[in-house]
Each structure stands twice: as C-alpha cells, then as structure tokens.
Design an enzyme around this catalytic site. Structure first.
Site, short mmCIF file in Angstrom:
data_model
loop_
_atom_site.label_atom_id
_atom_site.label_comp_id
_atom_site.label_asym_id
_atom_site.label_seq_id
_atom_site.Cartn_x
_atom_site.Cartn_y
_atom_site.Cartn_z
N CYS A 1 0.84 -1.20 0.00
CA CYS A 1 0.00 0.00 0.00
C CYS A 1 0.87 1.25 0.00
O CYS A 1 0.67 2.17 -0.79
CB CYS A 1 -0.92 -0.02 1.22
N GLU B 1 -5.62 -3.03 -3.14
CA GLU B 1 -5.35 -1.61 -3.36
C GLU B 1 -5.73 -1.19 -4.78
O GLU B 1 -6.31 -0.12 -5.00
CB GLU B 1 -3.87 -1.30 -3.12
#
Length: 620
Positions: A219, A292
């Site tokens: 991330c 993500e």
C-alpha cells in the site's frame, strides 16, 4: 526475417534433450560483430530455452529508491510490479492526472483515508505487541506515531478540499475489504497460522508482526509509485493543476521515507522466517496489492473516460480488431533463430551417410557456416537499406511518402528470403520438431493472459489477428495452442512446404515485407461485414510494423527498436509514451465530449510491457 547468431558445435541430440541442455550451449555461442538493433535482431545464445524460464519485457526501473535490492520487500515489489500498472491505468488515476477528475469523486476518495489511517494505526499497535525485538518495536512505534499524527491532521486536510469533517463519509466496499484484510492479518487470522492469543513463544508471535508488515508495505509503495508518476505529468504543466497539492504531498520525500521504513522493517522481520513462512508473506503482499488496485478501480466516476478502451464498446454496433506482430512483440526470442537451431541440431554430421529416400541436407557444420554468412550479410545490408531510405533532414509526417520510402525495404526483405531458400538451410526440418519448439517458446510476460481474456469474453465482439514475417506459421500456431485456449487466433504468416512432414526448404510466401503486412491488414478489414464499426489496434516492435501501426486507429509500439525510432522520427512520426498520451487524450475527451481515435495521425504510443496494453484496452 531476422537472421540469428548461432551456437556452435551442438551435438546431434534429439530436440527435447537439446532444450534441457540449452543453458550449457549458450556459454559456447559465437559472438559475431554487433551493430545497431535491426528488424531481425541476432541472438547470441541458444534460441529454445526451457519452458519453465520466466521473463518480463518490462523496461522501467523496478528497485525502490534507497531500498536493498536483496531485501524481501524489493523482491516482492519487482515480482508484482505488473499489477501496479493496472492501478495507474484506472479511470480514477487517469482523470486525476488529467486534472479534470470531478471534485465529488476526489472528495469521496480522500475521505476514505480516515478509515485507512485508523486501520493502519490499529495494525501497527497489534504488530508492536507481537514484535519481540527492541529495534523492531521502536521502528513500529515510530511508524504508528506517524499515522496518528496524520489522523490529527486529517480534518484540516479535508477542509481544504471542501469536505465537512463533522459529517462521516460512507465507507466504500473496497475500503472495507482492504481494512478487514489488514486487521485480520494483524490479529493472526492468516490461513495456516494460529491467532496471537494461541501462539506459545515470542518467536511465533513475531511471525504475525512480519505478516502484518507484508500486508501494509505494498500500500505504501504503490501510493509513492503512483504519486511520482503523476508528479512527472503535473510538473510539465504551468502549475494550474487542481490536484497538484495532493500529488505533491504523496510524492514528497516524507512519503518515500515512510515507504522505505516500512520496507526495511519487513526485511528485518522476515530474516529468521522459513521458506514456507516467506511464502505466506508473498501471498499476503500480493493480496494487499490486488485490494489496493481494486480500491482505485471502483472509485465512483460520473464522467466519460478514455480507459479502459472497451468501456464504451458496444458489441452490437462496434467491432474491436486487435492486430499483433509475433517475433519480439509476442516472443522473447526470434523465430528465425529457433528454426536455425532446429536445422543445425537435427542435421547429420559431415561423416554421416544420409538415407537415399530422404531430402538431402547439409551437414551440421555446413549449416552453421551458412547461417553465419546469411546472418552477417543480412545485418550489413539491412543497415545499408535503412540508411538509404532515410531523408537527409526530418520531414513532416505523410503516410503516402513513408509507404513509398519503405518499398525499398520490402524489396530487400524479399531478396533476403529468396537467398535463404536458395541456400537450402531450411531443408529437412521435421514438423514435429517445429511444433515441440513452438510449445516451449517463451512468450512475453502478460501477452497470453491478454489474448486469453479477449478470447474468453464472448460478449466483447473482438477478434485477434497475428500478422508475422515468420517463415513457418506452424511454429506460431503451436506456441499459442500450448498457451491454452489460443488455438483460435487468426494467424497470417508464411508456411513451410512439407513432404511427409519434412520441409523441402521452400517457403510458401504470404507475408514478407511492410507492404505485405499492410495488404494483409487491409484485406482482413475488407472481409468483415459493414454492419459494425471497426476499431483497430496494431501492436508491433519494428520498422516492418510501422505502416500497419500508423494505419490502425491505435498503433502501439512495444520494445525499443532503434531502427524503428530512427525511421519514424525522420519521417515525422511522433512516439508518445502511452500513459501520458492517455492523460492528454482524457483532457481532449472532456472538451470534445468524444474520444475519437483515428489512423494515419502520425502518432504511435509506446509501452514497456503487455501489462500496459492489457490495462489500457481491458482494464483491471
């Protein structure tokens, strides 16, 4: 054609044995003089590597700035870097880069930061409790404090963008999936791993800290990567980009430092882990990366976008026609080199008698010498041909002028093929050997998955045509057939002439030159009914593909052929990296309320991998 550099003196071995021995043979390859990269680039190694070898065509930098090249975090980022491309090509990110993303969409996205930050702070707290090393605890504490500071600043940050922090924004489903996944991981709820409360020793608890960092690191790195890509576009403008402040924040040295700290911590926590435990981290990292990307992909947009290309494709009214070259566009190795290797390896030795009832062949030594001469002559004359067609100064793009100039290259390619046939080097190849070589042919990373997704989508109304100079279409058919589900592709290439499965040395010539490729391209489109509108995409890598790429509505260049750039540039062709090109197109899209792609515009879009092509045309 591309004539190969060849490995000397391979023993006369059955083909499937040679494939296993290819690594050792590469070390004995002949090094002929290298010039610039030509249409038929030579190969200084064995042309048929083991099928299990994996390769990527990606050419952009892969190492995180400042990170250890040997560390786990960097290895995982490199392995799953392909997925990051899909995040970059989402409608949200392209519109954000273009600066015309609707403010409501942007506000919704940044409001989700609050939920991410809360989840990160909690996950760091759980990881800190699991860590048994003082340095690791200190590093986690520092990262957690940074997140808590961001939470405090969140309200003032969203106010800048017109968001009332007193009104809690609804959390979207993609945010929930990632935060639930992260907190479950931090709680030890990982497949095959007991929860922290049941772990008996501090070392077992430390594993959970490593797993947690494995779910957080992608991330951080993905955000830093995307922001740097966007910053490069924003910095080229006049400073009026509406989202410059947000992009500058995420591309700052502070964000990069946080990403590196997280990666370093993951590296340190993973040092004592077993291979099985490292596999768990890899799966968690990959899952986090996919979640993500999904977050960016599902952001609600109420505006037209240029990506993915098929978004506004109506199969009732539209037809998508994908054209692709084969050698070095779909493949890692050139097919002529493979056919040369098969010829040499299966040829009789000079002192070996040949059966009277079989096609007479040169010995392996004679073949090797013949191929070296053909290769050297081709390379030298190709360079001379390219030099002769280049105008002394750069000219304005004109498709007809370029067509006329490339007639000389077409004549050269035909003469080169005639020379190969006359030499007899293609005599005596067994069809089964060719098919086995095709089955083991390494295709570019992402090529087959892109084709497979198109073929499997029956509602898309899309067709794929492979247009190639390859001397033997059976090699292409075998390569795609072994890839799974791709034996339905339309192959337009030359064919070997066979007598009872043994090649006669003749080539049934169908596609030899740039002129032939354009003729095939136009004939294919003429054969379609006129009840639908065609949208054409041509993917290629060389001067031989230049006319087709320019003729198509969208021409995409994969790779970095120097001769292609030289010819294109001198004839006024513009080479534009695909992502910045789409951002530019997105700006025009809003202004004109349409996204018209037109052939013969003089613009070609460049990519470094098939992932970019996949992300642009089909999306995530």
């Amino acid at each position: 054609m591309r004539l190969p550099f060849l490995a000397p003196n391979p023993s006369k071995t059955p083909l499937f044995h040679l494939i296993l021995l290819s690594h050792s043979l590469r070390s004995n390859s002949i090094n002929l003089p290298r010039r610039f990269s030509t249409r038929r680039s030579s190969l200084p190694r064995m042309a048929i590597p083991p099928k299990l070898v994996s390769s990527s065509s990606s050419s952009f930098p892969t190492t995180a700035r400042g990170s250890s090249e040997e560390g786990l975090a960097n290895k995982l980022w490199i392995k799953f870097r392909r997925e990051s491309i899909f995040a970059m090509y989402t409608p949200f990110v392209v519109c954000l880069a273009a600066g015309n993303l609707k403010i409501e969409t942007f506000r919704h996205c940044i409001s989700q930061d609050f939920h991410f930050l809360k989840a990160f702070a909690h996950a760091y707290k759980l990881a800190e409790e699991c860590a048994d090393d003082d340095d690791a605890k200190l590093a986690i504490t520092k990262l957690r404090k940074g997140v808590l500071e961001e939470l405090k600043m969140h309200n003032s940050f969203v106010l800048v963008w017109g968001i009332d922090p007193s009104k809690e924004e609804t959390i979207n489903s993609a945010t929930v999936r990632y935060t639930d996944f992260l907190l479950a991981t931090a709680s030890g709820k990982v497949e095959g791993v007991e929860g922290p409360g049941k772990l008996a020793t501090p070392f077992e608890r430390t594993k959970v800290a490593a797993y947690t960092l494995g779910a957080m690191t992608p991330c951080m790195r993905l955000y830093a990567f995307l922001a740097k890509e966007l910053q490069a576009i924003v910095d080229s403008e006049d400073g009026s980009h509406p989202y410059k402040k947000w992009i500058d924040n995420y591309s700052s040295e502070g964000i990069e430092a946080s990403a590196l700290q997280t990666e370093d911590l993951l590296d340190n926590l993973s040092i004592p882990l077993t291979s099985e435990e490292l596999d768990i981290i890899e799966k968690l990292y990959h899952q986090a990366m996919k979640l993500e990307i999904e977050f960016f992909n599902v952001q609600p947009l109420s505006q037209p976008t240029v990506v993915p290309l098929t978004k506004e494709h109506n199969p009732v009214e539209d037809r998508l026609v994908i054209f692709s070259d084969f050698d070095l566009t779909c493949t890692i190795f050139d097919s002529s080199a493979i056919l040369a290797e098969i010829a040499i390896v299966t040829a009789p030795k000079s002192d070996q008698a040949q059966p009277e009832n079989q096609i007479a062949r040169m010995s392996s030594d004679e073949l090797r010498k013949a191929w070296v001469l053909l290769s050297g002559q081709y390379t030298e004359e190709y360079e001379q041909c390219i030099e002769s067609i280049l105008p002394p100064e750069k000219v304005e793009f004109n498709y007809e002028v370029l067509c006329k100039a490339l007639e000389q290259l077409s004549d050269f390619e035909r003469k080169a093929n005639a020379r190969v046939v006359e030499s007899g080097v293609l005599k005596g190849l067994n069809l089964e050997d060719i098919k086995r070589a095709g089955e083991r042919l390494i295709l570019q990373d992402g090529c087959t998955s892109f084709f497979q997704k198109i073929v499997k989508n029956e509602n898309l109304n899309a067709n794929i045509h492979v247009v190639s100079y390859c001397w033997c279409a059976d090699l292409i058919r075998s390569a795609f057939s072994s890839a799974g589900g791709l034996d339905v592709l339309n192959i337009h290439a030359n064919e070997f002439s066979f007598e009872v499965s043994i090649s006669t040395g003749e080539i049934i010539k169908k596609v030899e030159s740039p002129r032939d490729k354009v003729q095939a391209f136009n004939n294919i489109l003429k054969n379609y009914s006129t009840d639908r509108k065609n949208l054409t995409v041509y993917i290629g890598d060389s001067v031989g593909d230049l006319l087709c790429m320019l003729q198509a509505d969208i021409g995409i260049v994969i790779g970095s052929s120097l001769s292609l750039r030289r010819v294109g540039n001198q004839f006024g062709v513009s080479f534009l990296p695909l992502f910045p090109g789409l951002v530019k197109k997105q700006k025009e899209y809003i202004k004109e309320s349409s996204s018209t792609w037109k052939g013969q515009s003089g613009i070609l879009y460049t990519v470094s991998s098939w992932a970019e092509i996949h992300a642009f045309i089909l999306g995530w």
